[in-house]
Design a protein around this motif. Sequence first.
Motif: not given
Length: 242
Positions: A40-50, A66-76, A82-83
């Motif tokens: 998503p354009e805003s990554l803040n929500e991905l870091q919010r803990a429930t 691999n796709k999920i891990d690639h997205l994690i690297k993009q966020a980094q 994110v996880n």
Amino acid sequence: MKQYSFSFSPEILENFKKIIPVNRSKKILKSYLLNEYELPESLNELQRATSSTVVQPYWMTAAEINKIDHLIKQAQVKGYTVNRSSILQNLMKELIEKYRNNPIQKSEQFRARFKVPTGTKKRLSLLIEDGELTYELSTFIMDGYVPSNEFPSMRNQDQEDFNFQTDIEVFEKMDEIASEYGFKKGGRAKIFRDALFQLETSLQSNSPKKAALKQELQYILDEYKSIEDVSVIKEEISKYLK
């Protein structure tokens, strides 16, 4: 294909299972992840803990992970940590919104009773919540099950009944596999028991019930440590482990 455990908010997981039919949920999730999903354009929500989470296992291919891990690297790269769980939860939220007002036609439900070795249901109850077993077994049969080529007879075995109700497509998939193996009688039951045994074996090493209890224990210990000395906590815990 390998099983992975993810943590979700109970509300999101419940809505996903309610809106997406069980016989299609994994295929829809996989297709969306590999072909459409982007961060998503805003990554803040991905870091919010429930405050409350539940553990849910999913069978995934190497391409999906691999796709999920690639997205994690993009966020980094963008400075966000994110996880895998946060990525998959966000993906589920998008699918919920996509199909909320454009629902997928619900499948016809079918019920059958199978004979399984005595003790099977009790062992499974220690590994997974009763309310989750039907969903897990159904998605496993549809997307993760590979016959073991070993179909032992139930003759001369102590037996118990296992009632199974799910989308009719799951039963059709079992019948299709049974036909491929040339079973003329009792084929569906043989396939069901083999799939159930494989799922149980997998849950023994990756039990969502154990993971949830471990997560709850971690939360309790963190709270306990905020008001008590670690030495006292260790002494108290040791009393329960004797």
